[in-house]
Design a protein around this motif. Structure first.
Motif, PDB file in Angstrom:
ATOM      1  N   TYR A  23       2.061   6.886  -6.917  1.00 12.79           N
ATOM      2  CA  TYR A  23       1.060   7.769  -7.497  1.00 12.79           C
ATOM      3  C   TYR A  23       0.920   9.083  -6.723  1.00 12.79           C
ATOM      4  O   TYR A  23      -0.033   9.825  -6.940  1.00 12.79           O
ATOM      5  CB  TYR A  23      -0.282   7.039  -7.587  1.00 12.79           C
ATOM      6  CG  TYR A  23      -0.218   5.922  -8.603  1.00 12.79           C
ATOM      7  CD1 TYR A  23      -0.230   6.187  -9.968  1.00 12.79           C
ATOM      8  CD2 TYR A  23      -0.115   4.601  -8.194  1.00 12.79           C
ATOM      9  CE1 TYR A  23      -0.147   5.174 -10.897  1.00 12.79           C
ATOM     10  CE2 TYR A  23      -0.035   3.574  -9.116  1.00 12.79           C
ATOM     11  CZ  TYR A  23      -0.050   3.879 -10.462  1.00 12.79           C
ATOM     12  OH  TYR A  23       0.031   2.876 -11.391  1.00 12.79           O
ATOM     13  N   ALA A  81       0.835  -1.207   0.000  1.00 14.51           N
ATOM     14  CA  ALA A  81       0.000   0.000   0.000  1.00 14.51           C
ATOM     15  C   ALA A  81       0.867   1.253   0.000  1.00 14.51           C
ATOM     16  O   ALA A  81       0.590   2.215  -0.739  1.00 14.51           O
ATOM     17  CB  ALA A  81      -0.936  -0.004   1.199  1.00 14.51           C
ATOM     18  N   GLU A  82       1.923   1.226   0.790  1.00 15.46           N
ATOM     19  CA  GLU A  82       2.821   2.373   0.839  1.00 15.46           C
ATOM     20  C   GLU A  82       3.518   2.579  -0.505  1.00 15.46           C
ATOM     21  O   GLU A  82       3.714   3.704  -0.954  1.00 15.46           O
ATOM     22  CB  GLU A  82       3.868   2.190   1.955  1.00 15.46           C
ATOM     23  CG  GLU A  82       3.303   2.281   3.353  1.00 15.46           C
ATOM     24  CD  GLU A  82       2.615   0.999   3.798  1.00 15.46           C
ATOM     25  OE1 GLU A  82       2.804  -0.051   3.146  1.00 15.46           O
ATOM     26  OE2 GLU A  82       1.875   1.049   4.788  1.00 15.46           O
ATOM     27  N   LEU A 126       0.211   9.785  -3.583  1.00 10.64           N
ATOM     28  CA  LEU A 126      -0.911   9.862  -2.659  1.00 10.64           C
ATOM     29  C   LEU A 126      -0.470   9.916  -1.206  1.00 10.64           C
ATOM     30  O   LEU A 126      -1.309  10.040  -0.319  1.00 10.64           O
ATOM     31  CB  LEU A 126      -1.863   8.673  -2.859  1.00 10.64           C
ATOM     32  CG  LEU A 126      -2.457   8.535  -4.261  1.00 10.64           C
ATOM     33  CD1 LEU A 126      -3.255   7.250  -4.374  1.00 10.64           C
ATOM     34  CD2 LEU A 126      -3.316   9.725  -4.600  1.00 10.64           C
ATOM     35  N   ASP A 127       0.832   9.824  -0.956  1.00  9.87           N
ATOM     36  CA  ASP A 127       1.298   9.850   0.437  1.00  9.87           C
ATOM     37  C   ASP A 127       1.199  11.264   1.001  1.00  9.87           C
ATOM     38  O   ASP A 127       1.304  12.249   0.285  1.00  9.87           O
ATOM     39  CB  ASP A 127       2.722   9.312   0.570  1.00  9.87           C
ATOM     40  CG  ASP A 127       3.699   9.982  -0.376  1.00  9.87           C
ATOM     41  OD1 ASP A 127       3.236  10.678  -1.302  1.00  9.87           O
ATOM     42  OD2 ASP A 127       4.902   9.803  -0.206  1.00  9.87           O
ATOM     43  N   LYS A 128       0.971  11.347   2.287  1.00  3.46           N
ATOM     44  CA  LYS A 128       0.713  12.638   2.922  1.00  3.46           C
ATOM     45  C   LYS A 128       1.974  13.316   3.369  1.00  3.46           C
ATOM     46  O   LYS A 128       2.938  12.804   3.722  1.00  3.46           O
ATOM     47  CB  LYS A 128      -0.198  12.433   4.143  1.00  3.46           C
ATOM     48  CG  LYS A 128      -1.525  11.904   3.723  1.00  3.46           C
ATOM     49  CD  LYS A 128      -2.387  11.633   4.941  1.00  3.46           C
ATOM     50  CE  LYS A 128      -3.704  11.018   4.510  1.00  3.46           C
ATOM     51  NZ  LYS A 128      -4.530  10.680   5.596  1.00  3.46           N
ATOM     52  N   ARG A 154       1.001   4.234  -2.832  1.00  2.00           N
ATOM     53  CA  ARG A 154       0.808   5.655  -2.497  1.00  2.00           C
ATOM     54  C   ARG A 154       2.011   6.488  -2.955  1.00  2.00           C
ATOM     55  O   ARG A 154       1.842   7.596  -3.482  1.00  2.00           O
ATOM     56  CB  ARG A 154       0.593   5.812  -0.996  1.00  2.00           C
ATOM     57  CG  ARG A 154      -0.736   5.325  -0.519  1.00  2.00           C
ATOM     58  CD  ARG A 154      -0.957   5.657   0.943  1.00  2.00           C
ATOM     59  NE  ARG A 154      -2.139   4.983   1.427  1.00  2.00           N
ATOM     60  CZ  ARG A 154      -2.143   4.009   2.299  1.00  2.00           C
ATOM     61  NH1 ARG A 154      -1.013   3.580   2.831  1.00  2.00           N
ATOM     62  NH2 ARG A 154      -3.264   3.454   2.674  1.00  2.00           N
ATOM     63  N   LYS A 155       3.211   5.970  -2.758  1.00  2.00           N
ATOM     64  CA  LYS A 155       4.411   6.694  -3.158  1.00  2.00           C
ATOM     65  C   LYS A 155       4.492   6.815  -4.676  1.00  2.00           C
ATOM     66  O   LYS A 155       4.824   7.871  -5.209  1.00  2.00           O
ATOM     67  CB  LYS A 155       5.645   5.965  -2.620  1.00  2.00           C
ATOM     68  CG  LYS A 155       6.943   6.664  -2.907  1.00  2.00           C
ATOM     69  CD  LYS A 155       8.103   5.894  -2.302  1.00  2.00           C
ATOM     70  CE  LYS A 155       9.416   6.545  -2.647  1.00  2.00           C
ATOM     71  NZ  LYS A 155      10.544   5.777  -2.125  1.00  2.00           N
TER      72      LYS A 155
END
Length: 69
Positions: free
Chosen positions: A65, A58-59, A67-69, A62-63
């Protein structure tokens, strides 16, 4: 069971590519059955199967695309 409708079921020797041989029963017409893998050399049964990297997927998504915060 009805007479004459079932195939001949006889003992055959199974020979694997790794050299393992064992006897079983089959409807194959020959006395020898050649296979590519058996329970002695298949990675799943021998425990040599590589564990897939599941943690962090999942991480990684996110990285990739952003999408990480």
């Amino acid at each position: 069971m009805k007479e004459g409708i079932h195939p001949d079921y006889h003992e055959v020797e199974v020979v694997c590519a790794c050299g393992n041989a064992f006897k079983t029963r089959s409807t194959v017409k020959s006395d020898t059955l050649h296979v590519a893998v058996c329970s002695q050399c298949h990675p799943f049964y021998t425990g040599r199967q590589k564990a897939r990297e599941v943690t962090g997927r999942a991480e990684k998504f996110r990285k990739k695309y952003g999408l990480d915060k």
